[in-house]
Design a protein around this motif. Structure first.
Motif: not given
Length: 352
Positions: A138-153
């Motif tokens: 659910g939404w925790p996976v989506s939140a993890a995806a956003v944080l992962g993108a920010l971390a790589v950037a």
């Protein structure tokens, strides 16, 4: 004795000013016509995705279904399959199109798209890890995806420093390879019941997404897109380079804010549909070519929406008894474009 007549003040030359005004009006009119044309194409692609296919729906029946009427078979197919896929494709395409154009324009490099420098893969790696290792959904996976993108950037920006061009692209490619290794490792640990969900995060798909997730994406875009439009007022100065932009009064912080918004747009798109390959990479150059070489975020978003809609329709109906995710279709068309771009040597306006 006659007095000399007083001389009148010389009138300013209005010819040059009128020429400048006409030169400015021309590109604006072309941009308006381009946006209007892309809107018409988008409406046509949306209508084709919803009304056509294996099960066709007439326009009157579609309007009745939207009004709440229950038509056996048609209501379920439209409201639970066709319409949510079409709406999600539009929203995801806009997010990827605008985000990718921000990357390429701000960094002055057509290769500096989220697909190439690892932002999309960072989101996927974080989401897959959350599913396979933490058991989230659910939404925790989506939140993890956003944080992962920010971390790589943030990591790419830190490694590249103040330089753009090849250094930033190379740093992104290196981190993208690292994220791909993480994904491959996690994929070996995933439970067989989660394989399909993980594959969606690897290829990108607009199928099977609940209306609640689509609503969350719509809310996120309703916040991010106006903020992007406000921050993009200095985009033309940013295109000229950091030194020139600073001379025009555009500070580095404005570029950083715009880049952050671009990362968030791509991140929420990946969180909703996975990393739909090459949409962010293709949309900006196509929109720029249609706009006679001028950057336009609005047109890039519309082009992205059309690409995702057309790719999803082709993946669903182009091959008999085979339903391909939209990410497979866009990847098949995006890879040759990348090779062409490399062959032409157009790796950036200016080497960094």
């Amino acid at each position: 004795m006659t007095l000399a007549r007083p001389t009148t003040a010389t009138r300013p030359d209005t010819g040059a000013a009128e020429t400048v005004r006409r030169a400015r009006r021309g590109p604006r009119r072309h941009h308006r016509r381009l946006v209007a044309g892309l809107v018409l194409v988008l409406v046509g692609a949306f209508a084709a995705r919803v009304l056509l296919g294996d099960y066709t729906v007439t326009v009157p029946d579609f309007l009745r279904i939207l009004g709440g009427a229950q038509i056996p078979g048609a209501s379920y197919i439209v409201m639970e399959s066709k319409l949510p896929r079409a709406v999600l494709a539009v929203l995801v395409g806009i997010a990827f199109g605008v985000g990718g154009a921000i990357f390429q324009t701000t960094l002055r490099n057509p290769l500096a798209s989220p697909d190439i420098i690892g932002v999309s893969l960072g989101a996927s790696a974080a989401a897959v890890s959350a599913i396979a290792l933490a058991g989230w959904s659910g939404w925790p996976v989506s939140a993890a995806a956003v944080l992962g993108a920010l971390a790589v950037a943030v990591a790419v920006r830190a490694v590249a420093g103040d330089h753009g061009g090849f250094r930033l692209v190379l740093a992104g490619i290196g981190l993208a390879a690292a994220m791909q290794s993480v994904i491959q490792y996690v994929f070996t640990r995933v439970d067989e019941y989660d394989v399909q969900l993980v594959l969606r995060w690897l290829t990108g798909s607009v199928n099977g997404v609940a209306w609640q997730s689509i609503a969350l994406l719509a809310v996120a875009l309703a916040v991010l897109l106006p903020a992007t439009a406000w921050a993009a007022r200095s985009l033309r100065a940013t295109e000229l380079g950091d030194d020139t932009a600073a001379g025009l009064g555009v500070g580095r912080h404005r570029t950083d804010v715009l880049m952050l918004l671009g990362v968030l747009l791509v991140a929420v798109g990946v969180a909703a549909a996975g990393p739909v390959a090459f949409v962010a990479f293709l949309s900006g150059p196509i929109a720029r070519a249609l706009n006679r070489g001028r950057t336009t975020l609005l047109a890039a978003g519309l082009v992205g929406a059309v690409i995702v809609l057309a790719g999803d329709y082709a993946g669903a109906y182009a091959f008999d008894d085979l339903n391909l995710p939209v990410g497979v279709v866009t990847g098949a068309f995006g890879a040759p474009f990348l090779l062409w771009l490399l062959a032409r040597g157009r790796t950036g306006r200016r080497a960094g």
